[in-house]
Design an enzyme around this catalytic site. Structure first.
Site, PDB file in Angstrom:
ATOM      1  N   CYS A 293     -51.892  14.822  31.025  1.00 11.98           N
ATOM      2  CA  CYS A 293     -50.611  14.908  31.717  1.00 11.98           C
ATOM      3  C   CYS A 293     -50.803  15.599  33.066  1.00 11.98           C
ATOM      4  O   CYS A 293     -51.337  16.712  33.126  1.00 11.98           O
ATOM      5  CB  CYS A 293     -49.615  15.675  30.852  1.00 11.98           C
ATOM      6  SG  CYS A 293     -48.109  16.159  31.701  1.00 11.98           S
ATOM      7  N   GLU A 294     -50.377  14.960  34.133  1.00 13.39           N
ATOM      8  CA  GLU A 294     -50.583  15.537  35.451  1.00 13.39           C
ATOM      9  C   GLU A 294     -49.620  16.698  35.742  1.00 13.39           C
ATOM     10  O   GLU A 294     -49.798  17.431  36.717  1.00 13.39           O
ATOM     11  CB  GLU A 294     -50.443  14.480  36.541  1.00 13.39           C
ATOM     12  CG  GLU A 294     -49.056  13.901  36.716  1.00 13.39           C
ATOM     13  CD  GLU A 294     -48.989  12.879  37.829  1.00 13.39           C
ATOM     14  OE1 GLU A 294     -47.926  12.778  38.453  1.00 13.39           O
ATOM     15  OE2 GLU A 294     -50.002  12.166  38.073  1.00 13.39           O
ATOM     16  N   HIS A 295     -48.607  16.853  34.913  1.00 13.81           N
ATOM     17  CA  HIS A 295     -47.638  17.931  35.137  1.00 13.81           C
ATOM     18  C   HIS A 295     -48.098  19.266  34.557  1.00 13.81           C
ATOM     19  O   HIS A 295     -47.806  20.324  35.126  1.00 13.81           O
ATOM     20  CB  HIS A 295     -46.289  17.556  34.528  1.00 13.81           C
ATOM     21  CG  HIS A 295     -45.692  16.317  35.119  1.00 13.81           C
ATOM     22  ND1 HIS A 295     -44.937  15.427  34.379  1.00 13.81           N
ATOM     23  CD2 HIS A 295     -45.759  15.809  36.364  1.00 13.81           C
ATOM     24  CE1 HIS A 295     -44.561  14.428  35.156  1.00 13.81           C
ATOM     25  NE2 HIS A 295     -45.049  14.637  36.358  1.00 13.81           N
ATOM     26  N   HIS A 296     -48.803  19.227  33.411  1.00 11.40           N
ATOM     27  CA  HIS A 296     -49.201  20.463  32.742  1.00 11.40           C
ATOM     28  C   HIS A 296     -50.702  20.555  32.469  1.00 11.40           C
ATOM     29  O   HIS A 296     -51.176  21.568  31.955  1.00 11.40           O
ATOM     30  CB  HIS A 296     -48.451  20.610  31.410  1.00 11.40           C
ATOM     31  CG  HIS A 296     -46.967  20.629  31.562  1.00 11.40           C
ATOM     32  ND1 HIS A 296     -46.186  19.516  31.356  1.00 11.40           N
ATOM     33  CD2 HIS A 296     -46.121  21.625  31.925  1.00 11.40           C
ATOM     34  CE1 HIS A 296     -44.916  19.820  31.570  1.00 11.40           C
ATOM     35  NE2 HIS A 296     -44.848  21.082  31.912  1.00 11.40           N
TER      36      HIS A 296
ATOM     37  N   CYS B 197     -47.688  18.473  25.853  1.00 11.74           N
ATOM     38  CA  CYS B 197     -46.747  19.298  26.611  1.00 11.74           C
ATOM     39  C   CYS B 197     -45.398  19.385  25.906  1.00 11.74           C
ATOM     40  O   CYS B 197     -44.595  20.283  26.208  1.00 11.74           O
ATOM     41  CB  CYS B 197     -46.579  18.757  28.033  1.00 11.74           C
ATOM     42  SG  CYS B 197     -45.988  17.060  28.139  1.00 11.74           S
TER      43      CYS B 197
ATOM     44  N   HIS C 212     -47.424  13.675  23.288  1.00 10.02           N
ATOM     45  CA  HIS C 212     -47.705  14.521  24.450  1.00 10.02           C
ATOM     46  C   HIS C 212     -47.776  15.986  24.027  1.00 10.02           C
ATOM     47  O   HIS C 212     -46.815  16.535  23.495  1.00 10.02           O
ATOM     48  CB  HIS C 212     -46.614  14.329  25.509  1.00 10.02           C
ATOM     49  CG  HIS C 212     -46.636  12.978  26.149  1.00 10.02           C
ATOM     50  ND1 HIS C 212     -46.958  12.792  27.488  1.00 10.02           N
ATOM     51  CD2 HIS C 212     -46.394  11.745  25.643  1.00 10.02           C
ATOM     52  CE1 HIS C 212     -46.904  11.499  27.774  1.00 10.02           C
ATOM     53  NE2 HIS C 212     -46.558  10.846  26.673  1.00 10.02           N
TER      54      HIS C 212
ATOM     55  N   GLN D 126     -47.340   8.684  31.532  1.00  7.96           N
ATOM     56  CA  GLN D 126     -47.468   7.500  30.677  1.00  7.96           C
ATOM     57  C   GLN D 126     -46.831   6.268  31.308  1.00  7.96           C
ATOM     58  O   GLN D 126     -47.333   5.145  31.162  1.00  7.96           O
ATOM     59  CB  GLN D 126     -46.848   7.775  29.305  1.00  7.96           C
ATOM     60  CG  GLN D 126     -47.050   6.639  28.294  1.00  7.96           C
ATOM     61  CD  GLN D 126     -46.535   7.008  26.916  1.00  7.96           C
ATOM     62  OE1 GLN D 126     -46.577   8.166  26.515  1.00  7.96           O
ATOM     63  NE2 GLN D 126     -46.032   6.027  26.181  1.00  7.96           N
TER      64      GLN D 126
END
Length: 266
Positions: free
Chosen positions: A157-160, A228, A226, A198
């Site tokens: 995940c590029e956010h977390h 996250c 996920h 995703q």
């Protein structure tokens, strides 16, 4: 119809750019208005008795539109290796910042291990579609659905910067060309081994297959858990996220789409 469980071993210039263009950007996508195959192609089907295709509409190419701009970010192996010392230093700082002692025995080599692990998790940046295909595109007079389902997928995940894990099912309707089955799994691997969301991952897989063999349609369904959402935040252990991308006939024809979804579910 061909169905494969898991990975196993001219062009119309008005619609498609050269496959190599995917190195810089993927520019193909579906469009509400579809142009049918050329007149000569239609005539061949009529002379052949129409090849009824079990109620499916006539073959159409997946058109290209300019409404999206997914930029390819690729790096050479040498570039990635040169970045390792900076990554190790960053992990050393992280360990100190969380209150740990990077010099203690158990953590002494952790910055190096973590940097190399992250390099592996994002090895898709070192690959491009042309290299993945490796000329495994073959002329074949078939127009029946091909599905490779339940391809294992691991991404970040590029956010977390935590993993999301799941499976991908890919289907397409050939248009005189087929792709080596293992290459479909490799396309999934290339795009999943990058920092991702995703939704984008699902679309990139579909667009890459469209660029590779210009089929009548492409369908991709991705289901993932996920971390996250499991390890932090709402902490919902059993939640799953499902995304899909339908191009060409799969978007236009509900019966074809339903056939794919039924077979992909097994």
């Amino acid at each position: 119809m061909s169905i494969v469980n898991g990975p196993t071993p001219e062009s119309d210039e008005a619609f498609f750019d050269d496959v190599a263009s995917l190195k810089s950007r993927v520019r193909a996508h579906t469009d509400p208005g579809r142009k049918p195959l050329g007149k000569d192609d239609s005539a061949e089907e009529s002379e052949d008795g129409g090849r009824a295709r079990r109620g499916r509409p006539p073959l159409t190419r997946v058109q290209s539109s300019r409404d999206i701009d997914i930029v390819e970010r690729t790096r050479s192996v040498d570039e990635m290796n040169r970045a390792l010392p900076d990554m190790e230093a960053a992990y050393h700082t992280i360990l100190s910042s969380v209150g740990e002692e990077p010099a203690r025995q158990g953590l002494l080599k952790t910055p190096s291990r973590a940097a190399k692990a992250l390099m592996f998790f994002t090895k898709g940046y070192q690959e491009d579609l042309q290299g993945i295909l490796n000329d495994a595109v073959f002329d074949e007079d078939t127009d029946e659905m091909v599905i490779v389902r339940d391809i294992e997928m691991f991404s970040m995940c590029e956010h977390h910067l935590v993993p999301f894990i799941g499976k991908v099912s890919v289907g397409y309707l050939p248009n005189k060309k087929v792709l080596g089955l293992s290459k479909i799994a490799r396309i999934v691997e290339m795009y999943s081994r990058r920092l991702q969301v995703q939704e984008r991952l699902t679309k990139q897989i579909a667009l890459a297959l469209s660029e590779a063999i210009q089929p009548a349609g492409v369908a991709v369904v991705c289901e993932a858990t996920h971390m996250c959402m499991v390890m932090r935040g709402v902490q919902k252990l059993n939640s799953k996220t499902v995304t899909s991308c339908m191009l060409g006939v799969f978007r236009e024809d509900p019966k074809t789409r339903e056939e794919f979804l039924t077979l992909a579910r097994g």
